[in-house]
Design a protein around this motif. Structure first.
Motif, PDB file in Angstrom:
ATOM      1  N   LEU A 144       0.836  -1.210   0.000  1.00  0.00           N
ATOM      2  CA  LEU A 144       0.000   0.000   0.000  1.00  0.00           C
ATOM      3  C   LEU A 144       0.865   1.251   0.000  1.00  0.00           C
ATOM      4  O   LEU A 144       0.481   2.288  -0.567  1.00  0.00           O
ATOM      5  N   GLU A 145       2.036   1.181   0.626  1.00  0.00           N
ATOM      6  CA  GLU A 145       2.933   2.330   0.638  1.00  0.00           C
ATOM      7  C   GLU A 145       3.391   2.675  -0.775  1.00  0.00           C
ATOM      8  O   GLU A 145       3.412   3.846  -1.167  1.00  0.00           O
ATOM      9  N   ALA A 146       3.736   1.653  -1.550  1.00  0.00           N
ATOM     10  CA  ALA A 146       4.165   1.887  -2.934  1.00  0.00           C
ATOM     11  C   ALA A 146       3.018   2.453  -3.768  1.00  0.00           C
ATOM     12  O   ALA A 146       3.202   3.395  -4.553  1.00  0.00           O
ATOM     13  N   LEU A 147       1.819   1.892  -3.597  1.00  0.00           N
ATOM     14  CA  LEU A 147       0.660   2.406  -4.329  1.00  0.00           C
ATOM     15  C   LEU A 147       0.368   3.850  -3.934  1.00  0.00           C
ATOM     16  O   LEU A 147       0.024   4.678  -4.789  1.00  0.00           O
ATOM     17  N   ASP A 148       0.505   4.173  -2.660  1.00  0.00           N
ATOM     18  CA  ASP A 148       0.255   5.541  -2.201  1.00  0.00           C
ATOM     19  C   ASP A 148       1.215   6.535  -2.855  1.00  0.00           C
ATOM     20  O   ASP A 148       0.827   7.659  -3.195  1.00  0.00           O
ATOM     21  N   VAL A 149       2.472   6.130  -3.020  1.00  0.00           N
ATOM     22  CA  VAL A 149       3.458   7.010  -3.658  1.00  0.00           C
ATOM     23  C   VAL A 149       3.040   7.324  -5.090  1.00  0.00           C
ATOM     24  O   VAL A 149       3.102   8.477  -5.540  1.00  0.00           O
ATOM     25  N   VAL A 150       2.587   6.306  -5.804  1.00  0.00           N
ATOM     26  CA  VAL A 150       2.178   6.510  -7.197  1.00  0.00           C
ATOM     27  C   VAL A 150       0.901   7.341  -7.269  1.00  0.00           C
ATOM     28  O   VAL A 150       0.789   8.286  -8.061  1.00  0.00           O
ATOM     29  N   TRP A 151      -0.071   7.010  -6.425  1.00  0.00           N
ATOM     30  CA  TRP A 151      -1.332   7.762  -6.438  1.00  0.00           C
ATOM     31  C   TRP A 151      -1.114   9.220  -6.052  1.00  0.00           C
ATOM     32  O   TRP A 151      -1.734  10.125  -6.615  1.00  0.00           O
ATOM     33  N   ALA A 152      -0.233   9.471  -5.085  1.00  0.00           N
ATOM     34  CA  ALA A 152       0.036  10.845  -4.657  1.00  0.00           C
ATOM     35  C   ALA A 152       0.656  11.665  -5.778  1.00  0.00           C
ATOM     36  O   ALA A 152       0.493  12.890  -5.828  1.00  0.00           O
ATOM     37  N   ALA A 153       1.358  10.997  -6.678  1.00  0.00           N
ATOM     38  CA  ALA A 153       1.955  11.701  -7.822  1.00  0.00           C
ATOM     39  C   ALA A 153       0.936  11.951  -8.926  1.00  0.00           C
ATOM     40  O   ALA A 153       1.240  12.623  -9.915  1.00  0.00           O
ATOM     41  N   GLY A 154      -0.277  11.422  -8.756  1.00  0.00           N
ATOM     42  CA  GLY A 154      -1.328  11.662  -9.733  1.00  0.00           C
ATOM     43  C   GLY A 154      -1.170  10.856 -11.008  1.00  0.00           C
ATOM     44  O   GLY A 154      -1.687  11.237 -12.062  1.00  0.00           O
ATOM     45  N   ILE A 155      -0.458   9.722 -10.948  1.00  0.00           N
ATOM     46  CA  ILE A 155      -0.270   8.880 -12.122  1.00  0.00           C
ATOM     47  C   ILE A 155      -0.798   7.483 -11.828  1.00  0.00           C
ATOM     48  O   ILE A 155      -0.913   7.087 -10.670  1.00  0.00           O
ATOM     49  N   PRO A 156      -1.138   6.721 -12.867  1.00  0.00           N
ATOM     50  CA  PRO A 156      -1.705   5.390 -12.639  1.00  0.00           C
ATOM     51  C   PRO A 156      -0.644   4.357 -12.260  1.00  0.00           C
ATOM     52  O   PRO A 156       0.508   4.423 -12.695  1.00  0.00           O
ATOM     53  N   ALA A 157      -1.056   3.388 -11.453  1.00  0.00           N
ATOM     54  CA  ALA A 157      -0.210   2.257 -11.073  1.00  0.00           C
ATOM     55  C   ALA A 157      -0.858   0.980 -11.577  1.00  0.00           C
ATOM     56  O   ALA A 157      -2.079   0.902 -11.741  1.00  0.00           O
ATOM     57  N   LEU A 158      -0.027  -0.024 -11.835  1.00  0.00           N
ATOM     58  CA  LEU A 158      -0.538  -1.337 -12.203  1.00  0.00           C
ATOM     59  C   LEU A 158       0.183  -2.394 -11.375  1.00  0.00           C
ATOM     60  O   LEU A 158       1.419  -2.427 -11.343  1.00  0.00           O
ATOM     61  N   SER A 159      -0.583  -3.203 -10.667  1.00  0.00           N
ATOM     62  CA  SER A 159      -0.018  -4.272  -9.853  1.00  0.00           C
ATOM     63  C   SER A 159       0.142  -5.522 -10.710  1.00  0.00           C
ATOM     64  O   SER A 159      -0.827  -6.011 -11.293  1.00  0.00           O
TER      65      SER A 159
END
Length: 355
Positions: A144-159
Motif C-alpha cells: 500500500l505504501e508503494a501504491l500511495d506514492v504513485v497515487w500521490a503523484a497523480g499517475i496510474p499504477a498497475l499491480s
C-alpha cells in the motif's frame, strides 16, 4: 469552470518531502493541478496564475523537466521496477514489456529496486524521472505504501502478478487459487492422499491464494490435511532445501507420497534433496511446482507445474497502463482494468502415480 475556480479543497501548505509533486505546487499556489501542468508544459495561462505557479515551483524546488518534455511529445513513459535481478522470470517479463512498448511507441524506464535501501524509494525515483505510470512487480504489487506514492503523484499504477488487486488501480494476474486447485486435483487423481504443501512468502498475496487453492481441492476430495504437511517457505531455493530436508530426512514410512511447492524454485530444491537421499522422483515421490519458470523444463526430471504466461502478462500490463495514461491526458476518468490471464497445467516427468 474557469482556472480561478479550480482550487483544491485543502488550502494548507504542503509538507516538505523528498519528492515534490505537482499537487504540492498546486496547493501552495492555490490553483488546480491542471493549471500547474499547463504552466510547466508551456501552455498559455493567465499571467497572474503563471506567476503564482512559478513562485511555488521555485519555493518547493520542483523539477518538472523530464515529465514536461514527455507530456509535450505525447510519449508514454512507463516505469518498470524489478526487485530480484536473478529472477528467472525477469527475462520473459522484459521481453513482453519491450515488445508491447515497441508496438505502441511507449518508452520503458527500468529501475532496480535492489539499488535502493528501501524498495519503495525505487518507486519514488521513477516518479522523479517523470514516469507517466508505473508497473509494480511482486512484492511491491501488494504494498500500500508503494501504491500511495504513485497515487500521490497523480499517475496510474498497475499491480503485476498480485492475487489481491485494488479497486482503484489496474492489475494483470492469473487465478492463483484455481491454478493451485488444479495442481492438487492432478496429484489426487494420480492416487496421492499424503500430500505436503510448501507455502510461499506470506507477504506476497499469491502465496496465500495458492494455499487456499490447495486446501479447497483437498477438502473437495475429502482428504484430511495433516498440519505437519504444511511447511513454511519463502519462494527461495534455500527455503526449498530446508523444506525438503524437513519432509524427507525422516524414516521412509513417514515421508509424504507427493509434495506441492508453491513455486518452481522451491520444488527444484525439494527434488534435489530427494535425489540426494536416493529417493526416486517420481517413482517414490511426486514433486510439483508453480509458475513454469525456465528451471522447470531444465531440471531433471522436468517439473510438473502451473504455467504463468509472464511475457504475455507483461505485454498486457504495458498496453493497459498506456491506455490509462492516454485517458488521463485527455481528461477522462481514470481507466482501471483487472486482466486475468489463462494458466496451464504442464504435466511433466516429476509427477506420477502413487507407488
Amino acid at each position: 469552470m474557469n482556472e480561478t475556480d479550480e482550487k483544491p479543497k485543502d488550502d494548507q501548505q504542503p509538507t516538505r518531502r523528498s519528492t515534490v509533486t505537482v499537487h504540492d505546487v498546486a496547493r501552495l499556489a492555490g490553483v488546480s493541478s491542471m493549471t500547474v501542468s499547463r504552466v510547466v508544459n508551456g501552455t498559455k495561462v493567465r499571467e497572474p496564475l503563471r506567476v503564482k505557479v512559478q513562485a511555488a515551483v521555485e519555493e518547493l524546488n520542483y523539477v518538472p523537466n523530464v515529465a514536461a518534455r514527455a507530456a509535450r511529445s505525447g510519449t508514454n513513459r512507463i516505469g518498470v521496477l524489478f526487485s530480484n535481478p536473478r529472477s528467472s522470470n525477469l527475462g520473459d517479463f522484459l521481453m513482453g514489456a519491450f515488445q508491447q512498448a515497441g508496438t505502441d511507441g511507449t518508452q520503458i524506464i527500468v529501475e532496480p529496486a535492489a539499488g535502493h535501501r528501501h524498495a519503495v524509494d525505487a518507486v519514488r525515483k521513477l516518479v522523479e524521472m517523470g514516469a507517466d505510470g508505473i508497473i509494480l512487480p511482486p512484492p511491491l504489487c501488494d504494498s500500500l505504501e508503494a501504491l500511495d506514492v504513485v497515487w500521490a503523484a497523480g499517475i496510474p499504477a498497475l499491480s503485476f502478478a498480485t492475487a489481491d488487486p485494488r479497486s482503484h488501480s489496474s492489475a494483470v494476474l492469473i487465478d492463483d487459487f484455481e491454478g493451485a486447485r488444479a495442481m492438487t486435483r492432478h496429484l489426487i487423481e494420480l492416487g496421492h492422499r499424503d500430500i505436503a504443501f510448501v507455502r510461499g512468502d506470506p507477504g506476497h498475496s499469491p502465496a496465500l491464494r495458492r494455499e487456499e487453492g490447495f486446501r479447497a481441492a483437498m477438502a473437495e476430495a475429502r482428504v484430511p490435511i495433516d498440519r505437519a504437511r504444511l511447511i513454511d517457505g519463502m519462494f527461495t531455493y534455500r527455503s526449498g532445501l530446508d523444506a525438503g530436508r524437513q519432509l524427507l530426512e525422516v524414516d521412509p514410512a513417514e515421508r509424504p507420497s507427493a509434495v506441492f511447492a508453491s513455486n518452481d524454485d522451491m520444488a527444484a530444491a525439494i527434488t534435489a534433496v530427494a535425489l540426494g537421499l536416493g529417493i526416486s522422483v517420481p517413482g517414490e515421490l511426486s514433486v510439483a511446482g508453480f509458475d513454469d519458470t525456465p528451471i522447470a523444463s531444465l531440471m531433471w526430471p522436468p517439473l510438473t507445474t502451473i504455467h504463468q504466461p509472464i511475457s504475455e502478462m507483461a505485454s498486457k500490463a504495458v498496453e493497459i497502463l498506456g491506455e490509462s495514461v492516454r485517458h488521463r491526458r485527455s481528461g477522462k476518468e481514470p481507466l482501471v482494468r483487472h486482466h486475468v490471464c489463462t494458466f496451464k497445467l504442464m504435466h511433466r516427468g516429476s509427477t506420477g502415480p502413487r507407488a
